[in-house]
Write a protein that holds these residues in place. Sequence first.
Motif, mmCIF file in Angstrom:
data_model
loop_
_atom_site.group_PDB
_atom_site.id
_atom_site.type_symbol
_atom_site.label_atom_id
_atom_site.label_comp_id
_atom_site.label_asym_id
_atom_site.label_seq_id
_atom_site.Cartn_x
_atom_site.Cartn_y
_atom_site.Cartn_z
ATOM 1 N N VAL A 136 0.848 -1.195 0.000
ATOM 2 C CA VAL A 136 0.000 0.000 0.000
ATOM 3 C C VAL A 136 0.880 1.241 0.000
ATOM 4 C CG1 VAL A 136 -1.855 -1.198 1.197
ATOM 5 C CG2 VAL A 136 -0.187 0.090 2.523
ATOM 6 N N ASP A 137 0.347 2.326 -0.532
ATOM 7 C CA ASP A 137 1.099 3.581 -0.557
ATOM 8 C C ASP A 137 0.377 4.691 0.190
ATOM 9 O OD1 ASP A 137 -0.984 4.147 -2.265
ATOM 10 O OD2 ASP A 137 0.252 4.272 -4.070
ATOM 11 N N SER A 138 -0.681 4.325 0.938
ATOM 12 C CA SER A 138 -1.422 5.324 1.700
ATOM 13 C C SER A 138 -2.153 4.647 2.853
ATOM 14 C CB SER A 138 -2.436 6.037 0.796
ATOM 15 O OG SER A 138 -3.293 6.871 1.566
ATOM 16 N N LEU A 139 -2.272 5.367 3.967
ATOM 17 C CA LEU A 139 -3.067 4.899 5.105
ATOM 18 C C LEU A 139 -4.347 5.720 5.252
ATOM 19 C CD1 LEU A 139 -0.292 4.283 7.811
ATOM 20 C CD2 LEU A 139 -1.402 2.599 6.335
ATOM 21 N N ASP A 140 -4.680 6.484 4.237
ATOM 22 C CA ASP A 140 -5.905 7.279 4.285
ATOM 23 C C ASP A 140 -7.122 6.356 4.370
ATOM 24 O OD1 ASP A 140 -4.026 9.179 3.754
ATOM 25 O OD2 ASP A 140 -5.119 10.138 2.111
ATOM 26 N N GLY A 141 -8.013 6.650 5.298
ATOM 27 C CA GLY A 141 -9.279 5.937 5.369
ATOM 28 C C GLY A 141 -9.213 4.530 5.921
ATOM 29 N N VAL A 142 -8.108 4.137 6.566
ATOM 30 C CA VAL A 142 -8.054 2.780 7.119
ATOM 31 C C VAL A 142 -9.087 2.658 8.240
ATOM 32 C CG1 VAL A 142 -5.637 2.457 6.500
ATOM 33 C CG2 VAL A 142 -6.212 3.348 8.765
ATOM 34 N N PRO A 143 -9.643 1.459 8.449
ATOM 35 C CA PRO A 143 -10.706 1.306 9.453
ATOM 36 C C PRO A 143 -10.166 1.387 10.877
ATOM 37 C CG PRO A 143 -10.101 -0.830 8.556
ATOM 38 C CD PRO A 143 -9.356 0.194 7.741
ATOM 39 N N PHE A 144 -11.046 1.715 11.804
ATOM 40 C CA PHE A 144 -10.680 1.717 13.215
ATOM 41 C C PHE A 144 -10.534 0.265 13.685
ATOM 42 C CE2 PHE A 144 -13.050 5.967 14.193
ATOM 43 C CZ PHE A 144 -12.193 6.617 13.308
ATOM 44 N N SER A 145 -9.496 0.001 14.435
ATOM 45 C CA SER A 145 -9.242 -1.354 14.928
ATOM 46 C C SER A 145 -10.378 -1.828 15.830
ATOM 47 C CB SER A 145 -7.921 -1.389 15.698
ATOM 48 O OG SER A 145 -6.847 -1.054 14.857
ATOM 49 N N ARG A 146 -10.622 -3.136 15.805
ATOM 50 C CA ARG A 146 -11.704 -3.721 16.602
ATOM 51 C C ARG A 146 -11.193 -4.088 17.998
ATOM 52 N NH1 ARG A 146 -16.248 -5.679 14.185
ATOM 53 N NH2 ARG A 146 -16.870 -5.933 16.370
ATOM 54 N N LEU A 147 -10.813 -3.069 18.748
ATOM 55 C CA LEU A 147 -10.353 -3.285 20.122
ATOM 56 C C LEU A 147 -11.476 -3.806 21.008
ATOM 57 C CD1 LEU A 147 -8.211 -0.037 20.520
ATOM 58 C CD2 LEU A 147 -7.358 -2.354 20.129
ATOM 59 N N ASP A 148 -12.720 -3.605 20.575
ATOM 60 C CA ASP A 148 -13.862 -4.082 21.354
ATOM 61 C C ASP A 148 -13.922 -5.601 21.433
ATOM 62 O OD1 ASP A 148 -14.522 -3.539 18.451
ATOM 63 O OD2 ASP A 148 -16.237 -4.795 18.998
ATOM 64 N N LEU A 149 -13.186 -6.295 20.557
ATOM 65 C CA LEU A 149 -13.178 -7.758 20.580
ATOM 66 C C LEU A 149 -12.211 -8.321 21.622
ATOM 67 C CD1 LEU A 149 -13.276 -8.481 16.732
ATOM 68 C CD2 LEU A 149 -15.168 -8.606 18.368
ATOM 69 N N LEU A 150 -11.435 -7.450 22.272
ATOM 70 C CA LEU A 150 -10.506 -7.873 23.320
ATOM 71 C C LEU A 150 -11.162 -7.747 24.691
ATOM 72 C CD1 LEU A 150 -7.324 -5.955 22.097
ATOM 73 C CD2 LEU A 150 -7.828 -8.383 21.736
ATOM 74 N N ASP A 151 -10.736 -8.595 25.614
ATOM 75 C CA ASP A 151 -11.174 -8.490 27.004
ATOM 76 C C ASP A 151 -10.210 -7.541 27.715
ATOM 77 O OD1 ASP A 151 -11.857 -8.732 29.649
ATOM 78 O OD2 ASP A 151 -11.936 -10.921 29.661
ATOM 79 N N SER A 152 -10.633 -6.306 27.914
ATOM 80 C CA SER A 152 -9.736 -5.278 28.447
ATOM 81 C C SER A 152 -9.220 -5.612 29.840
ATOM 82 C CB SER A 152 -10.442 -3.916 28.464
ATOM 83 O OG SER A 152 -11.580 -3.954 29.308
ATOM 84 N N ARG A 153 -9.903 -6.509 30.555
ATOM 85 C CA ARG A 153 -9.474 -6.856 31.910
ATOM 86 C C ARG A 153 -8.173 -7.652 31.915
ATOM 87 N NH1 ARG A 153 -14.851 -9.940 33.443
ATOM 88 N NH2 ARG A 153 -14.289 -10.765 31.377
ATOM 89 N N LYS A 154 -7.788 -8.187 30.769
ATOM 90 C CA LYS A 154 -6.613 -9.054 30.709
ATOM 91 C C LYS A 154 -5.342 -8.322 30.282
ATOM 92 C CE LYS A 154 -9.318 -13.234 29.889
ATOM 93 N NZ LYS A 154 -9.584 -14.383 28.982
ATOM 94 N N TYR A 155 -5.417 -6.996 30.153
ATOM 95 C CA TYR A 155 -4.267 -6.210 29.707
ATOM 96 C C TYR A 155 -4.039 -5.032 30.648
ATOM 97 C CZ TYR A 155 -5.329 -8.731 25.383
ATOM 98 O OH TYR A 155 -5.594 -9.707 24.459
#
Length: 449
Positions: A136-155
């Motif tokens: 790729v030659d651009s990062l324009d418009g890349v999607p937001f990461s799905r951090l919601d799929l992680l269990d935040s209590r484990k980090y």
Amino acid sequence: NVIIVTPGHPGPDRKSLPPALTAPYLAALAAPYADALAICDLGVAPFDFNVPTPEVAMFTTTMAQFDQVYAIAKVLKERGSCIIFGGPHATLAYDFDPRIKEIADCVVLGEGERAVPAALTDYLNGNLQSTYSMPVDSLDGVPFSRLDLLDSRKYSSTTVVIGTRGCANNCTYCSIKDMYGQKYLKRPVDEVIAEIEYQTSRPGLGWLDRKLVEFWDDNPACDLDWFHELLEKLIPMKKWWLSQMCLNIADNPETVKLMRASGCKGIFVGIESVSEATLKSQKKETINSIDNYTRQAETLLKNRINIIGAMMYGFDQDTEESLFVQTPEILEKIGITLLQSHVVTPYPHSDYYRLLDKENRLITKETKYYNGYTIVHKPKHIHPAVLQKEFIKSRKKFYSLPSILKRMLKHHWSKIPEFLFWNAMFYKPNYESIQGVDIRQWLKKLEGA
């Protein structure tokens, strides 16, 4: 039904680190093509073979963790899953490790923004190819990461975002250019800010996840105009942030002022060595200067910016004197907050690996030992068993009470509680828990090398 499997961090600090961004980012790329989507981070939980078999299983892995990933992929393939590999090991060892081609239905080589959607589209159309290499030659418009799929209590924290990719430097030991090519990509600053706002307002987050942002960037300060714009827009958000960059960022007063004002809590810097010969051999002598370490560190610490210093042990120019006498003295003198130490690890794609192989200086080619913590080659001036033992001792010495007290005196008085908290998190590394490696048995092998 898609699952993304990531092996987590192999080293002794893995429970104190945020999640790798790769799996949540891949999940965002895969989401439009999946009816059900999940992430399995093997760093915090084992793979659950009792769940329904996924139709597609995507794996990202480094070299050291490939044994673990391969075992899971083999079971899922026998159960009928389509196996897609990607990440550093699949990319850099595609022609070196025959297990990659043996088990994978498809391999994504290099970047995934275009390749992952193409592969999943072809899969749905019954036309999946064996490899996809789509830079790729651009990062324009890349999607937001799905951090919601992680269990935040484990980090320790989970708000991780990307602002840039690549690095303008050309250090010999670094594999970034082999993964992405010699390029430097930047997301539009407004898109980075929008993702930070989104990720820190996810439902159910704890206080730290709403406050602390960690940039999954190699060096966001390569383009200072872009970096300054980002920092200026971070100021009114009143967040804390961490990132990786070079120590010589301290030589730019305007940048340091903006970093402090925008909430920088610390930066991860590659000090790598206190030997001028070593720095020169790795093409880092124009970036790092031993004569400037103390002054640069003082500038950052005075501005209440913590320094997480990275050191590498086992270059051919290293000696026992430079590594185990001079290095701890200088690290205490400059007062870095934390130490991330690794041993030199020659990956199969590299010229250094081929040189060591030709000179019969590789101790093993077994992938699990290429983890950054176990010695796999014979340096020119230090016996590998001595290097392994002293490497472990040096880490313990850095986090000893005398060293902590000496380094603490370099920090602003208001930052001492924070300094002590950070050192408490890292002070007791368990080098016997490196994934897949019995370090005591490995030492016995090294003694006979």
